[in-house]
Design a protein around this motif. Structure first.
Motif: not given
Length: 153
Positions: A21-31, A104-119
């Motif tokens: 995104a421009p300036k790596k920034t966005t509105l967090w809309e639609g909530v 935006y700050q960073s991508h994680l080196k790997k996705l932390v899955s919901l399954k792993d979070i719940k476990a």
């Protein structure tokens, strides 16, 4: 500083979209959930860190990190007749919905899955483990650090 988890459906808006995104920034809309709106309106502050969580996709989980760069103000989409987020009950005098701006700050080196979070028994307070329907939710510092730690394990 506080910590948050914001959900997004990556086919509509992904962490890559935020990064590009421009300036790596966005509105967090639609909530359009009152509790999530209240968190954004009353709790989310400039400098807070946000985990960007991809939902409703093949790889569900925490994908990366953003930072809040502007606090809550009226969501412009609630007034836009052509928007999917238009709200006929909202007025400029009495807006019903808010946005915050995230960068935006960073991508994680790997996705932390919901399954792993719940476990992970070390993650104790995260609402995502209990009732994962909210699109915006607070994250305790302890749970934030546990999720970040999962990236390197």
């Amino acid at each position: 500083m506080a910590y948050w988890l914001f959900k997004t459906e990556p086919d509509a808006f992904s962490l890559d979209d935020l990064k590009n995104a421009p300036k790596k920034t966005t509105l967090w809309e639609g909530v359009r959930n009152y509790q999530a709106r209240n968190f954004m309106r009353d709790g989310v502050k400039i400098g807070d860190l946000v985990m960007i969580y991809h939902s409703s996709c093949k790889q569900v989980g925490v994908a990366g990190i953003a930072i809040v760069t502007k606090e809550a103000y009226p969501d412009p989409t609630q007034f836009d007749l052509s928007s999917d987020y238009y709200d006929a009950k909202a007025t400029s005098e009495n807006p019903r919905w808010v946005v915050v701006e995230v960068t935006y700050q960073s991508h994680l080196k790997k996705l932390v899955s919901l399954k792993d979070i719940k476990a992970n028994d070390s993650i104790t307070e995260l609402a995502l483990k209990k009732a994962g329907r909210l699109s915006v939710m607070p994250v305790t510092e302890h749970d934030w650090l546990q999720i970040v730690k999962m990236v390197s394990t």
